[in-house]
Design a protein around this motif. Structure first.
Motif, PDB file in Angstrom:
ATOM      1  N   LEU A 101      35.621  -8.549  -1.014  1.00 18.45           N
ATOM      2  CA  LEU A 101      35.660  -9.745  -1.853  1.00 18.45           C
ATOM      3  C   LEU A 101      35.235 -11.014  -1.120  1.00 18.45           C
ATOM      4  CD1 LEU A 101      38.960  -9.267  -3.882  1.00 18.45           C
ATOM      5  CD2 LEU A 101      36.618  -9.053  -4.707  1.00 18.45           C
ATOM      6  N   GLY A 102      35.662 -11.147   0.150  1.00  9.41           N
ATOM      7  CA  GLY A 102      35.447 -12.425   0.818  1.00  9.41           C
ATOM      8  C   GLY A 102      34.870 -12.381   2.208  1.00  9.41           C
ATOM      9  N   GLY A 103      34.622 -11.193   2.734  1.00  6.61           N
ATOM     10  CA  GLY A 103      34.023 -11.100   4.057  1.00  6.61           C
ATOM     11  C   GLY A 103      35.040 -10.803   5.152  1.00  6.61           C
ATOM     12  N   THR A 104      34.516 -10.612   6.354  1.00  4.46           N
ATOM     13  CA  THR A 104      35.330 -10.201   7.493  1.00  4.46           C
ATOM     14  C   THR A 104      36.344 -11.259   7.894  1.00  4.46           C
ATOM     15  OG1 THR A 104      33.537  -8.790   8.281  1.00  4.46           O
ATOM     16  CG2 THR A 104      35.209  -9.399   9.889  1.00  4.46           C
ATOM     17  N   LEU A 105      35.954 -12.526   7.926  1.00 11.45           N
ATOM     18  CA  LEU A 105      36.896 -13.573   8.325  1.00 11.45           C
ATOM     19  C   LEU A 105      38.065 -13.662   7.343  1.00 11.45           C
ATOM     20  CD1 LEU A 105      37.627 -15.793  10.304  1.00 11.45           C
ATOM     21  CD2 LEU A 105      36.249 -17.380   8.929  1.00 11.45           C
ATOM     22  N   ALA A 106      37.780 -13.571   6.045  1.00 12.53           N
ATOM     23  CA  ALA A 106      38.849 -13.590   5.036  1.00 12.53           C
ATOM     24  C   ALA A 106      39.769 -12.386   5.214  1.00 12.53           C
ATOM     25  CB  ALA A 106      38.252 -13.602   3.635  1.00 12.53           C
ATOM     26  N   ALA A 107      39.193 -11.224   5.508  1.00  7.01           N
ATOM     27  CA  ALA A 107      40.000 -10.023   5.720  1.00  7.01           C
ATOM     28  C   ALA A 107      40.893 -10.188   6.939  1.00  7.01           C
ATOM     29  CB  ALA A 107      39.091  -8.800   5.881  1.00  7.01           C
TER      30      ALA A 107
END
Length: 186
Positions: A101-107
């Motif tokens: 949904l939001g990319g690696t940094l968001a994860a």
């Protein structure tokens, strides 16, 4: 490679947190585990049909609360270890969900916040239902996302979604409002 490094860092943090939260064997069990989950699991193991068909305690709580314990031999240490593993698997599923949904940094940020939360990781290695519910919730969220975005095998993801949703219903039915809100938000 950044994804792998950050996921490994979160899992390492979670593992350290679980080790600290893992209660010693002589520690007092939670009242739900002591009075309900483990006795029901032992009854299920000793006389399954009699327990399920005649004992009113078999429907006092959601059935996977004691079926999960029975499947693990109603052994406290085994259940605690399995619950810790379910928490880690759920964390990986949550990571995959947020990353899509939001990319690696968001994860990374989201998963780190779950690990850092003062209650979530501390309850995971106990003889309780938090870890199986967290696993079912994250599997539901990830399966719903994949079912709605996948073109190669949406039927597989729909089937997994049904199984995951059933897991949450059979472990903590009272929390279904949280799950329904999550699906609506998704």
């Amino acid at each position: 490679w950044v994804n792998g490094v950050l996921l490994s860092l979160v899992l390492w943090m979670a593992f350290k947190r679980l080790r600290r939260a893992y209660p010693p064997m002589e520690a007092t069990l939670n009242s739900d585990a002591y009075w309900t989950y483990l006795p029901n699991a032992r009854k299920l193991l000793s006389a399954p049909w009699t327990f399920l068909s005649t004992d009113p305690r078999s429907y006092d709580v959601a059935p996977l609360t004691y079926i999960w314990a029975a499947a693990l031999g109603a052994d406290q240490a085994t259940i605690q270890t399995a619950n810790g593993a379910l928490f880690l698997i759920g964390l990986v599923l949550f990571w995959a969900f947020v990353r899509r949904l939001g990319g690696t940094l968001a994860a990374f940020i989201s998963a780190a916040l779950i690990v850092a939360h003062p209650d979530i990781a501390d309850h995971a290695p106990l003889v309780l239902t938090e870890a199986p519910y967290f696993f079912g919730l994250t599997l539901t969220m990830y399966s719903a996302l994949r079912a709605s975005t996948s073109t190669e095998s949406p039927k597989l993801w729909h089937a997994l979604l049904v199984v995951a949703l059933d897991l949450t219903l059979l472990v903590r039915p009272i929390l279904q409002y949280l799950l329904l809100l999550s699906i609506v938000a998704l």
